[in-house]
Motif scaffolding. Structure first.
Motif, short mmCIF file in Angstrom:
data_model
loop_
_atom_site.label_atom_id
_atom_site.label_comp_id
_atom_site.label_asym_id
_atom_site.label_seq_id
_atom_site.Cartn_x
_atom_site.Cartn_y
_atom_site.Cartn_z
N ILE A 103 10.15 -1.43 6.74
CA ILE A 103 9.31 -2.13 5.77
C ILE A 103 8.10 -2.78 6.42
CG2 ILE A 103 11.28 -2.56 4.27
CD1 ILE A 103 11.14 -5.49 5.11
N ASP A 104 8.14 -2.98 7.75
CA ASP A 104 6.99 -3.59 8.44
C ASP A 104 5.76 -2.68 8.37
OD1 ASP A 104 8.43 -5.84 9.11
OD2 ASP A 104 9.12 -4.99 11.01
N ASN A 105 6.00 -1.39 8.19
CA ASN A 105 4.88 -0.45 8.16
C ASN A 105 4.57 0.05 6.75
OD1 ASN A 105 4.38 -0.44 10.98
ND2 ASN A 105 6.14 0.91 11.29
N LEU A 106 5.13 -0.62 5.74
CA LEU A 106 4.84 -0.22 4.37
C LEU A 106 3.42 -0.62 3.99
CD1 LEU A 106 8.08 -1.17 2.39
CD2 LEU A 106 7.32 1.11 3.07
N GLU A 107 2.73 0.29 3.32
CA GLU A 107 1.38 -0.02 2.86
C GLU A 107 1.45 -0.99 1.68
OE1 GLU A 107 -1.67 0.92 3.87
OE2 GLU A 107 -0.87 2.01 5.60
N PRO A 108 0.57 -2.01 1.66
CA PRO A 108 0.54 -2.90 0.50
C PRO A 108 0.02 -2.16 -0.73
CG PRO A 108 -1.28 -3.40 1.97
CD PRO A 108 -0.43 -2.40 2.68
N LEU A 109 0.32 -2.68 -1.90
CA LEU A 109 -0.17 -2.09 -3.14
C LEU A 109 -1.57 -2.60 -3.41
CD1 LEU A 109 3.04 -2.58 -5.32
CD2 LEU A 109 2.23 -0.44 -4.33
N SER A 110 -2.44 -1.70 -3.83
CA SER A 110 -3.81 -2.09 -4.16
C SER A 110 -3.86 -2.70 -5.55
CB SER A 110 -4.74 -0.88 -4.09
OG SER A 110 -4.43 0.03 -5.14
N THR A 111 -4.94 -3.40 -5.85
CA THR A 111 -5.13 -3.98 -7.19
C THR A 111 -5.08 -2.88 -8.25
OG1 THR A 111 -6.45 -5.82 -6.37
CG2 THR A 111 -6.75 -5.22 -8.66
N GLN A 138 -1.37 -10.88 -15.24
CA GLN A 138 -2.31 -9.81 -14.93
C GLN A 138 -3.47 -10.33 -14.09
OE1 GLN A 138 -3.27 -7.03 -18.11
NE2 GLN A 138 -5.41 -6.99 -17.47
N ASN A 139 -3.89 -11.55 -14.35
CA ASN A 139 -5.00 -12.15 -13.60
C ASN A 139 -4.63 -12.49 -12.15
OD1 ASN A 139 -6.85 -12.02 -15.70
ND2 ASN A 139 -6.27 -14.02 -16.53
N THR A 140 -3.34 -12.49 -11.84
CA THR A 140 -2.94 -12.75 -10.45
C THR A 140 -3.04 -11.51 -9.58
OG1 THR A 140 -0.58 -12.24 -10.83
CG2 THR A 140 -1.32 -14.51 -11.26
N LEU A 141 -3.26 -10.34 -10.20
CA LEU A 141 -3.25 -9.07 -9.47
C LEU A 141 -4.66 -8.69 -9.03
CD1 LEU A 141 -0.79 -7.13 -11.83
CD2 LEU A 141 -0.24 -8.45 -9.78
N LYS A 142 -5.35 -9.60 -8.36
CA LYS A 142 -6.75 -9.37 -7.98
C LYS A 142 -6.93 -9.03 -6.52
CE LYS A 142 -8.76 -12.11 -11.71
NZ LYS A 142 -9.63 -13.26 -12.08
N SER A 143 -5.83 -8.97 -5.79
CA SER A 143 -5.90 -8.56 -4.39
C SER A 143 -4.62 -7.83 -4.04
CB SER A 143 -6.09 -9.77 -3.47
OG SER A 143 -5.02 -10.68 -3.61
N GLU A 144 -4.67 -7.03 -2.98
CA GLU A 144 -3.48 -6.25 -2.61
C GLU A 144 -2.33 -7.16 -2.25
OE1 GLU A 144 -4.24 -5.42 2.14
OE2 GLU A 144 -4.85 -3.87 0.71
N ARG A 145 -1.14 -6.68 -2.49
CA ARG A 145 0.05 -7.47 -2.17
C ARG A 145 1.21 -6.54 -1.84
NH1 ARG A 145 1.44 -11.04 -7.31
NH2 ARG A 145 -0.62 -11.84 -6.76
N SER A 146 2.25 -7.09 -1.27
CA SER A 146 3.41 -6.30 -0.86
C SER A 146 4.22 -5.87 -2.07
CB SER A 146 4.30 -7.11 0.07
OG SER A 146 4.90 -8.18 -0.65
#
Length: 594
Positions: free
Chosen positions: A121-129, A167-175
């Motif tokens: 999981i350390d190498n998992l790509e974060p999800l984009s907006t 929905q407004n919290t999804l403005k940057s990539e996250r795990s």
């Protein structure tokens, strides 16, 4: 002189060399935790000598199963799965196929756990907006156009506000873990026990993130009010039963509980059900909400927990190692011989005394299991009649629901007279399922739920009401011999779905005495008619949600089913090892007999 022995030895050596050269030997080890000792465990695959239609049987060692298999050196990739066989029933791992890429090594040792595929999981790509917003749009469509319980407890304005807020919290990539939390909070807001970002129906990557990390508490516990009370410990400290944990890493457990409650599903205002889901039972075959959400909400890179605790007035501090679910389950089984390793272990039958029989039914989730529950019940009630038991205690306190057929079968042995008609009405919010969502939907059985236009219905505001009802009242309960005994049903806050309906039926038909705590579910009805699985295409997360809801014909109190006799274990009861619900039933039986 011609030496036949030397020639024969050379021939044998040549044969041996021809057998060893060109072979790669792989040793497969499978962790035995959670697998019953008498199980037949095997391996199947796509490359000879493995086959998909026949198992190579593995050998049981102390704590694992193992087998050595030789493959031709020309083989570079092998697909395989582990299976458990019981008679003619084959239980496959529910993960995707395992893949082994063979390297240049002649010998390889692999270590696996049933149904677990490890992911880094350390190498998992974060999800984009963009990825999250596309998935969020699908979830939003389900909530606004499909889910039968969206406006059962929430107004349209409240639903629109929570959708806009998250929905407004999804403005940057996250795990993936952070997005799991966002969707869990959204779905918990609807207040439906059957709607959540699934603990079970996830791919290996998601399961690795939420279930397989070394970030779990090393003990099981129960909430007594705001007190976290230890039941069974798997840490080196060997914490005593009844120890009260007051803080974890400096944060009070009451604050932790309150933070987690926003992410836990339950029907309506049933907070006792939410609290019960935030306990740790430590079963390998069942996931606990605390295990899932605590590490995501209170992440820490430390390898230990600092616990502030109290036992019978003495305060102290402990440092215990973080642990995986599998490690905890294995240690608990070693320390506590009664710790269940399978759903079948949650069933039991015993004669407690002359005239008193005890039947424990702690699980109804035998969808893909070979456990012969129908035959089990038949033999139990045959024994009850043979022994002429005048009192029967039926314990469903650990049963979260599952197969309706189990409840229906049990009721056949208890019902005296004809069942009353149901007060629940089946409702849906659509007649034609949205075409744009269909590609991401799966479930069991034929997809009758996509088109409801041919069914008999009436329009009722935003709902379509249907005639049929899938409650216990709609089934035939005739049986040749009725029980001549007093029945006591032990219930708890985790009794939802089929167990909610069973308890409701039991109380309304006055089949006996209910003892315990308020059940899960809700008197106004629950949303549990046909569960669909929405697999989000960008994050890979899977959401469980219903398409049919049952609604009470009259407005009811916003709660579960109250027992006839309300009993709940105190801290002292737990410290003294008392089963207060069972003892209450036995006390009533004794007083009535006198």
């Amino acid at each position: 002189m011609f030496n036949f022995k030397m020639v024969f030895a050379l021939v044998l050596t040549g044969v041996s060399l021809s057998m060893s050269i060109g072979q790669r030997t792989v040793t497969f080890h499978l962790d035995a935790t959670g697998i019953k000792d008498n199980s037949i465990v095997g391996i199947r695959g796509n490359t000879s000598p493995l086959k998909w239609d026949k198992s190579l049987k593995m050998r049981r060692n102390t704590d694992n199963y193992s087998i050595e298999i030789s493959f031709d050196e020309s083989v570079s990739t092998i697909e395989f799965k582990y299976v458990i066989e019981k008679k003619k029933d084959v239980q496959w791992e529910y993960t995707e196929n395992r893949v082994l890429n063979l390297d240049d090594s002649k010998d390889t040792s692999l270590y696996h756990t049933m149904n677990y595929i490890e992911v880094d999981i350390d190498n998992l790509e974060p999800l984009s907006t963009d990825q999250m917003l596309k998935d969020f749009a699908l979830v939003k469509r389900i909530i606004l156009d499909v889910h039968p319980g969206t406006y059962r407890y929430r107004t349209k304005e409240e639903i629109e506000n929570i959708l806009d807020e998250l929905q407004n919290t999804l403005k940057s990539e996250r795990s993936i873990g952070a997005f799991y939390l966002t969707l869990s909070k959204l779905l918990a807001y609807i207040q439906c026990d059957h709607t959540f970002v699934s603990y079970y129906n996830q791919n290996s990557t998601i399961k690795t993130v939420i279930h397989r990390q070394k970030d779990k508490l090393p003990f099981t516990f129960k909430w007594v009010g705001d007190a976290m009370v230890v039941l069974k410990d798997a840490s080196p400290e060997k914490i005593k039963r009844g120890t009260v944990i007051t803080k974890i890493d400096g944060v009070s457990v009451s604050k932790i509980k309150d933070s987690l409650m926003d992410y836990i599903r339950a029907d309506g205002a049933n907070n006792s059900s939410r609290m019960a889901q935030l306990e740790i039972k430590g079963y390998q075959f069942r996931y606990d909400g605390f295990d899932v959400f605590y590490p995501l909400l209170f992440p820490s890179s430390k390898s230990t927990f600092e616990l502030e605790a109290n036992y019978k007035g003495e305060n102290f501090v402990l440092h215990v190692p973080k642990i995986t679910r599998i490690e905890r389950s294995k240690i608990l089984k070693q320390r506590f011989t009664d710790h269940p390793v399978s759903r079948e272990d949650l069933w039991d039958f015993a004669k407690l005394s002359d005239g008193v029989s005890y039947l424990k039914m702690g699980s109804s989730t035998f969808f893909n299991d070979s456990f012969e529950w129908k035959e089990y019940l038949k033999n139990v009630f045959k024994e009850i009649r043979k022994g002429k038991s005048k009192n029967i205690i039926i314990d469903i306190r650990e049963n979260e629901g599952g197969l309706d057929a189990i409840s229906e079968e049990l009721v056949k042995y208890m019902l005296k007279g004809s069942p009353q008609s149901s007060e629940f009405i089946s409702k849906s919010r659509y007649l034609k399922f949205p075409e744009s969502i269909k590609p991401f939907i799966s479930s069991w059985g034929d997809p009758w739920y996509f088109d409801l236009q041919d069914k008999e219905y009436t329009k009722d505001g935003d709902y379509y009401s249907f005639q049929e009802s899938e409650n216990l009242e709609s089934h035939d309960h005739k049986i040749s011999k009725k029980l001549k005994a007093d029945i006591y049903l032990l219930v708890s806050p985790i009794n939802t779905s089929a167990m909610f309906y069973l308890t409701k039926f039991f109380k309304e038909h006055q089949l006996g005495t209910l003892i315990g705590q308020e059940t899960a579910g809700n008197l106004n009805g629950i949303n549990g008619g046909q569960i669909l699985f929405l697999e989000l295409p960008n994050s890979g997360l899977t959401i469980d949600f219903p398409v049919i809801g049952s609604f009470s014909s009259t407005k009811m109190e916003n709660k579960g089913i109250s027992p006839d006799i309300l009993v709940s274990a105190s801290l002292r009861d737990i410290q003294n090892g008392k089963d207060i619900e069972l003892e209450t039933a036995l006390s009533i039986i004794e007083s009535r007999s006198q």
